[in-house]
Each structure stands twice: as C-alpha cells, then as structure tokens.
Write a protein that holds these residues in place. Structure first.
Motif, PDB file in Angstrom:
ATOM      1  N   ALA A   5       0.867  -1.181   0.000  1.00 41.42           N
ATOM      2  CA  ALA A   5       0.000   0.000   0.000  1.00 41.42           C
ATOM      3  C   ALA A   5       0.897   1.222   0.000  1.00 41.42           C
ATOM      4  O   ALA A   5       1.854   1.288   0.773  1.00 41.42           O
ATOM      5  CB  ALA A   5      -0.880   0.009   1.243  1.00 41.42           C
ATOM      6  N   LEU A   8      -2.118   5.341   1.069  1.00 38.20           N
ATOM      7  CA  LEU A   8      -3.558   5.072   0.983  1.00 38.20           C
ATOM      8  C   LEU A   8      -4.365   5.984   1.891  1.00 38.20           C
ATOM      9  O   LEU A   8      -4.112   6.061   3.086  1.00 38.20           O
ATOM     10  CB  LEU A   8      -3.859   3.650   1.446  1.00 38.20           C
ATOM     11  N   ARG A  10      -8.594   7.028   2.726  1.00 39.86           N
ATOM     12  CA  ARG A  10      -9.977   6.666   2.479  1.00 39.86           C
ATOM     13  C   ARG A  10     -10.853   7.299   3.560  1.00 39.86           C
ATOM     14  O   ARG A  10     -10.544   7.212   4.742  1.00 39.86           O
ATOM     15  CB  ARG A  10     -10.108   5.138   2.507  1.00 39.86           C
ATOM     16  N   THR A  43     -10.559  -0.966   7.338  1.00 38.29           N
ATOM     17  CA  THR A  43     -10.526  -0.200   6.089  1.00 38.29           C
ATOM     18  C   THR A  43      -9.228  -0.501   5.326  1.00 38.29           C
ATOM     19  O   THR A  43      -9.253  -0.720   4.117  1.00 38.29           O
ATOM     20  CB  THR A  43     -10.653   1.305   6.392  1.00 38.29           C
ATOM     21  N   HIS A  46      -9.517  -4.014   3.833  1.00 39.22           N
ATOM     22  CA  HIS A  46     -10.429  -4.052   2.693  1.00 39.22           C
ATOM     23  C   HIS A  46      -9.832  -3.376   1.465  1.00 39.22           C
ATOM     24  O   HIS A  46     -10.083  -3.807   0.338  1.00 39.22           O
ATOM     25  CB  HIS A  46     -11.776  -3.423   3.075  1.00 39.22           C
ATOM     26  N   CYS A  47      -9.040  -2.313   1.685  1.00 37.34           N
ATOM     27  CA  CYS A  47      -8.377  -1.670   0.541  1.00 37.34           C
ATOM     28  C   CYS A  47      -7.299  -2.592  -0.038  1.00 37.34           C
ATOM     29  O   CYS A  47      -7.182  -2.750  -1.256  1.00 37.34           O
ATOM     30  CB  CYS A  47      -7.746  -0.341   0.950  1.00 37.34           C
ATOM     31  N   PHE A  52     -12.557  -2.557  -1.056  1.00 34.71           N
ATOM     32  CA  PHE A  52     -12.830  -1.119  -1.158  1.00 34.71           C
ATOM     33  C   PHE A  52     -11.785  -0.492  -2.068  1.00 34.71           C
ATOM     34  O   PHE A  52     -10.643  -0.935  -2.081  1.00 34.71           O
ATOM     35  CB  PHE A  52     -12.636  -0.401   0.180  1.00 34.71           C
ATOM     36  N   THR A  53     -12.181   0.571  -2.753  1.00 29.06           N
ATOM     37  CA  THR A  53     -11.215   1.364  -3.502  1.00 29.06           C
ATOM     38  C   THR A  53     -10.801   2.541  -2.625  1.00 29.06           C
ATOM     39  O   THR A  53     -11.657   3.186  -2.032  1.00 29.06           O
ATOM     40  CB  THR A  53     -11.853   1.903  -4.796  1.00 29.06           C
ATOM     41  N   PRO A  54      -9.509   2.811  -2.518  1.00 29.73           N
ATOM     42  CA  PRO A  54      -9.089   3.976  -1.736  1.00 29.73           C
ATOM     43  C   PRO A  54      -9.448   5.268  -2.470  1.00 29.73           C
ATOM     44  O   PRO A  54      -9.641   5.259  -3.684  1.00 29.73           O
ATOM     45  CB  PRO A  54      -7.576   3.801  -1.647  1.00 29.73           C
ATOM     46  N   VAL A  59      -2.490   0.503  -4.481  1.00 30.58           N
ATOM     47  CA  VAL A  59      -2.317  -0.841  -3.933  1.00 30.58           C
ATOM     48  C   VAL A  59      -1.685  -1.706  -5.021  1.00 30.58           C
ATOM     49  O   VAL A  59      -2.196  -1.754  -6.146  1.00 30.58           O
ATOM     50  CB  VAL A  59      -3.661  -1.477  -3.502  1.00 30.58           C
ATOM     51  N   ASP A  67      -5.859  -1.210  -7.366  1.00 29.37           N
ATOM     52  CA  ASP A  67      -6.898  -0.189  -7.193  1.00 29.37           C
ATOM     53  C   ASP A  67      -7.405   0.384  -8.511  1.00 29.37           C
ATOM     54  O   ASP A  67      -8.492   0.955  -8.544  1.00 29.37           O
ATOM     55  CB  ASP A  67      -6.385   0.944  -6.283  1.00 29.37           C
TER      56      ASP A  67
END
Ligand code: ADP
Ligand code: ADP
Length: 229
Positions: A5, A8, A10, A43, A46-47, A52-54, A59, A67
């Motif tokens: 990452a 990141l 979010r 969070t 999940h990213c 999830f999308t940041p 990523v 991502d």
C-alpha cells in the motif's frame, strides 16, 4: 514484496478512516495489524484486498495495480489469489462442513469429485475429518473458525486476509485457530495479514504494525525514537 500500500487514504463521508498509509508485505510473511477500535484497521485490510477502492494512493499486488484494475479482473484475483477469514458468520449454515470447504472450489468450476476429495483431505489435516457431514450450526465457535480457515486456504491463495479471526472465541479456541492458521500458512508459503486487537494473536505474527487515527506506525521505529528522544 507481494502486496504493498502506498499513501492510501480513504474517508467515509467526512470521516477520514485512513490517512496516507504505507505498508509493504513480503511473500510468506505473517503481519499483524493492531490498534484501537475505529483506528482504520478494517478499512486498510479491505483496501489491500481490493474490496474497497481507496480515495487516493495505490495498492500493488505482484507488480499489478489493484486499485485501478477492472472490476472483473479484481474479482477474479480475489477469487484465485486471496483468501479471507472473518470474525464470525462466514460459513453457510444450511450446508454441511464438507460442502462449505468444497464451495470455493465448486464456484471455481472444480469437478465435484475432486472438490469433495480435497475438502476431505483438508478436514483430515485439521483434525475435523469426522465432522464433514455435520451442519455448521452444530459446531463450536472454534470448530467453525477452523473450518473457515480450511475453506479460505483450500484454493491455494497467495495472500490470506484475516479480520479478527479469533474475536468471537475464548482464548484457548482462539489460540488453536491461530496455531492452525499460521501453521498451514507456513506450510503453504501463504502471506498472512491479520487484523487483531489481541496481543496474543499478534504474537503469532513475524511482525506487527499499529494503526492509530488512520495512520500506520511501526512499533519498533516508535520504540527506537522514544529511546533516542
Ligand atoms: P477498525 O477496523 O480499526 O475498528 P475501521 O476501519 O472499521 O476501524 O473504521 C475506521 C473509521 O471509519 C472509524 O471512525 C469508523 O467509525 C469509520 N467507519 C468505518 N466504516 C464506516 C462506514 N461504513 N460508514 C461510516 N464510517 C465508517
Ligand atoms: P462455543 O462457545 O460453543 O465455542 P460460540 O459461542 O463461539 O461457540 O458460537 C455459537 C454458535 O455460533 C456456534 O454454535 C456456531 O455454530 C456458530 N458460529 C460461531 N462462529 C461461526 C462462524 N465463523 N461461522 C458460522 N457460525 C459460527
């Protein structure tokens, strides 16, 4: 590095959950992500897992940007390269233990005979061989989590994401689940990223990182700078 990452961030509406978080995890490494409730651990997970999308940042998984990849490719990657274990309720209660372990292979179009054969082998390996025909609602919490670990690893993922996998268990059952998870991951060379607030769970990891207010800190760096200061 197998997964990484970079910067990141979010937010949920106006609540920032992650702020420029950086994390690099090597292949086969077992990393515990710790920190207080609401810090941003889930969070981050999940990213990293492409769920999830940041809002910003990147990523990377094995040289690919997760991502920005198409939804179809990301879904395929999640199915084939990632495994997931959550705190609770991930097994399908209407199905038997063997059905639950075979399910990801059946969804991946493995033939029934092979899927059930492999499910049986994994259940043996977990010491749950005689429970294959039971409904998951008949299991203890610890047994249910061990089945969940088998189901997450049976497709041979490169990265296993675990979010409070022992959160609903007493400490003995939790320790057994972690022993199993870490033992199998080492045998298979699987990278593990485990979110936990339990130091006993983190003790199974090679390394721990701490999330506070959406920021990632390395406890060793923190301790060293505290000594230097
Ligand atoms: P942790 O896993 O460390 O408990 P989370 O990543 O779940 O932390 O949450 C980080 C922050 O984002 C918290 O302030 C939390 O309240 C908020 N948050 C998480 N999910 C949502 C959501 N779906 N909607 C709004 N806020 C959320
Ligand atoms: P025990 O105290 O017997 O170990 P728990 O109180 O943790 O069990 O769990 C209560 C019930 O919830 C169990 O009967 C189990 O079937 C179910 N359960 C626990 N964890 C899971 C899970 N991860 N998936 C599905 N069902 C679960």
């Amino acid at each position: 590095m197998i997964i990484e990452a970079r910067g990141l961030s979010r937010s949920y509406g106006r609540t920032p959950a992650l702020r420029e978080a950086d994390l690099a995890v090597g292949a086969g490494e077992i990393v515990a992500v710790m920190g207080p409730s609401g810090a941003g651990k889930s969070t981050l997970l999940h990213c990293l897992a492409g769920i999830f999308t940041p809002d910003s940042g990147e990523v990377w998984f094995r040289g690919d940007r997760l991502d920005t990849m198409s939804d179809a490719r990301r879904t395929e990657l999640r199915r084939t390269a990632f495994g997931f274990v959550f705190q609770f309720g991930q097994l399908v209660p209407e199905l038997t233990v063997a059905d639950n372990v075979a399910l990801p292979m059946l969804l991946g179009r493995t033939r029934r005979k092979e899927a059930y054969g492999r499910a049986g082998e994994w259940l043996e390996r977990l010491g749950l061989g005689e429970l294959g025909g039971r409904r998951t609602s008949e299991l203890s919490g610890g047994q249910a989590q061990r089945v969940a670990v088998a189901r997450a690893l049976v497709t041979g993922p490169r990265v296993l994401f675990a979010d409070e996998p022992t959160g609903a268990l007493d400490s003995l059952a939790g320790e057994q689940v972690m022993e199993l998870l870490v033992g199998l991951a080492r045998e298979e060379g699987t990278t593990v990223i485990v979110v936990t607030h339990d130091a006993r769970v983190a003790a199974f990891a090679d390394r721990e990182v701490i999330v506070r207010d959406g920021r990632l800190t390395d406890p060793y760096a923190e301790r060293n700078s505290a000594c230097a200061g």
